[in-house]
Motif scaffolding. Structure first.
Motif, PDB file in Angstrom:
ATOM      1  N   ALA A 171      46.401  17.156  77.539  1.00 26.46           N
ATOM      2  CA  ALA A 171      46.495  18.571  77.174  1.00 26.46           C
ATOM      3  C   ALA A 171      47.610  19.287  77.927  1.00 26.46           C
ATOM      4  N   ASP A 172      47.803  18.954  79.212  1.00 27.91           N
ATOM      5  CA  ASP A 172      48.889  19.582  79.973  1.00 27.91           C
ATOM      6  C   ASP A 172      50.247  19.283  79.332  1.00 27.91           C
ATOM      7  N   HIS A 173      50.377  18.068  78.799  1.00 29.38           N
ATOM      8  CA  HIS A 173      51.632  17.675  78.163  1.00 29.38           C
ATOM      9  C   HIS A 173      51.876  18.512  76.916  1.00 29.38           C
ATOM     10  N   THR A 174      50.839  18.763  76.135  1.00 29.89           N
ATOM     11  CA  THR A 174      51.026  19.552  74.920  1.00 29.89           C
ATOM     12  C   THR A 174      51.350  21.006  75.239  1.00 29.89           C
ATOM     13  N   ASP A 175      50.943  21.473  76.424  1.00 26.49           N
ATOM     14  CA  ASP A 175      51.231  22.854  76.822  1.00 26.49           C
ATOM     15  C   ASP A 175      52.700  23.064  77.207  1.00 26.49           C
ATOM     16  N   ASP A 176      53.402  21.982  77.492  1.00 26.21           N
ATOM     17  CA  ASP A 176      54.789  22.092  77.934  1.00 26.21           C
ATOM     18  C   ASP A 176      55.680  22.437  76.750  1.00 26.21           C
ATOM     19  N   PRO A 177      56.322  23.611  76.741  1.00 27.58           N
ATOM     20  CA  PRO A 177      57.165  23.998  75.605  1.00 27.58           C
ATOM     21  C   PRO A 177      58.308  23.030  75.347  1.00 27.58           C
ATOM     22  N   ALA A 178      58.703  22.291  76.375  1.00 18.85           N
ATOM     23  CA  ALA A 178      59.811  21.347  76.222  1.00 18.85           C
ATOM     24  C   ALA A 178      59.359  20.025  75.608  1.00 18.85           C
ATOM     25  N   ARG A 217      33.833  10.931  72.798  1.00 15.00           N
ATOM     26  CA  ARG A 217      33.806  10.667  74.242  1.00 15.00           C
ATOM     27  C   ARG A 217      35.141  10.072  74.679  1.00 15.00           C
ATOM     28  N   TRP A 218      35.656   9.114  73.920  1.00 19.83           N
ATOM     29  CA  TRP A 218      36.970   8.505  74.223  1.00 19.83           C
ATOM     30  C   TRP A 218      38.056   9.564  74.192  1.00 19.83           C
ATOM     31  N   LEU A 219      38.002  10.425  73.178  1.00 18.36           N
ATOM     32  CA  LEU A 219      39.043  11.429  72.990  1.00 18.36           C
ATOM     33  C   LEU A 219      39.032  12.460  74.113  1.00 18.36           C
ATOM     34  N   ARG A 220      37.856  12.927  74.500  1.00 21.14           N
ATOM     35  CA  ARG A 220      37.776  13.931  75.562  1.00 21.14           C
ATOM     36  C   ARG A 220      38.308  13.389  76.884  1.00 21.14           C
ATOM     37  N   ALA A 221      38.074  12.117  77.148  1.00 23.41           N
ATOM     38  CA  ALA A 221      38.587  11.521  78.381  1.00 23.41           C
ATOM     39  C   ALA A 221      40.113  11.519  78.390  1.00 23.41           C
ATOM     40  N   ARG A 222      40.738  11.321  77.214  1.00 24.18           N
ATOM     41  CA  ARG A 222      42.208  11.311  77.159  1.00 24.18           C
ATOM     42  C   ARG A 222      42.782  12.721  77.124  1.00 24.18           C
ATOM     43  N   LEU A 223      42.068  13.654  76.488  1.00 27.44           N
ATOM     44  CA  LEU A 223      42.577  15.021  76.413  1.00 27.44           C
ATOM     45  C   LEU A 223      42.743  15.642  77.791  1.00 27.44           C
TER      46      LEU A 223
END
Length: 239
Positions: A86-93, A76-82
């Motif tokens: 997640a948008d940050h991990t999608d950034d190729p830079a 539950r804690w993890l899903r709230a942070r994801l």
């Protein structure tokens, strides 16, 4: 937005999974999220262990209260942070800060018994194999197999070859080898089936050192060819 799947890993860990393949972009996402979670890690998060396309979170189950099972509370804690990470991990830079480490290697001869075979099977000369191997810009995708063994992505496709049909019973510590599309370094003497092309005098794992492993997931690595004199100098300096 690419959100990893979350799976239980035993009764005291969660596994985040982006996929099932060896892919530099997936591995980048793993390391970016690991770095972000490390900054905000709660007291119950004991360890973060990245792999090619997964990230394991090991929990201190005793740190949770009785109201909710530890894995459920951690998820539950993890899903709230994801939702925000997640948008940050999608950034190729987006890439975590990483160390750059040079690994001196004496190629061929007794240190690299498979160099000539790698050259033959690649359609290259031994010198061209060394040139391509040292030209690579590698990063440590994960540590595994043995303490301190780095799986390095970034190998020249021309050097990608299958493992030996029959593994060796003894591979010397420091052996630099190729296995499939990866290169790696044996941290201690052990059996192994990768193709050995050289050896480094550096100590990859020392339990008395802090940290024990020379390399860490996410580190950048460059191999540097050295002669006998430089090899001996590095060997003396490690003592």
């Amino acid at each position: 937005m690419t959100t990893p799947a979350i799976e239980p890993l035993g009764d005291a860990a969660l596994l985040l999974r982006w996929g099932e393949r060896i892919d530099p972009d997936l591995n980048r996402r793993v390391h970016v999220l690991a770095a972000a979670l490390d900054v905000i890690r709660p007291p119950w998060l004991l360890d973060l262990v990245p792999a090619y396309a997964t990230l394991a979170l090991y929990l201190d189950t005793a740190a949770f209260g009785p109201a909710e099972p530890p894995l459920a509370a951690a998820e539950r804690w993890l899903r709230a942070r994801l939702a925000t990470l997640a948008d940050h991990t999608d950034d190729p830079a987006a890439t975590p800060s990483a160390r750059s480490i040079e690994i001196p290697v004496r190629y061929g001869g007794e240190d690299g018994p498979d160099l000539d075979a790698v050259a033959r099977d690649s359609g290259l000369s031994p010198d061209e194999v060394v040139a391509r191997h040292t030209a690579g810009d590698y990063h440590v995708a994960l540590l595994g197999f043995a303490p301190g063994f780095p799986y390095l992505l970034g190998l020249d496709p021309m050097l990608a070859l299958p493992r030996l049909a029959t593994p060796r019973q003894r591979v010397p510590a420091g052996s630099v080898a190729i296995g499939g599309a990866q290169t790696g370094i044996y941290p201690r003497e052990s059996p192994g089936g990768w193709r050995i092309i050289g050896r480094t005098p550096l100590v990859l794992f020392d339990p008395l050192r802090d940290p024990p492993a020379l390399l860490a997931p996410g580190d950048r690595v460059r191999f540097v060819a050295v002669d006998d004199a430089a090899f001996a100098t590095h060997a003396r300096e490690r003592r």
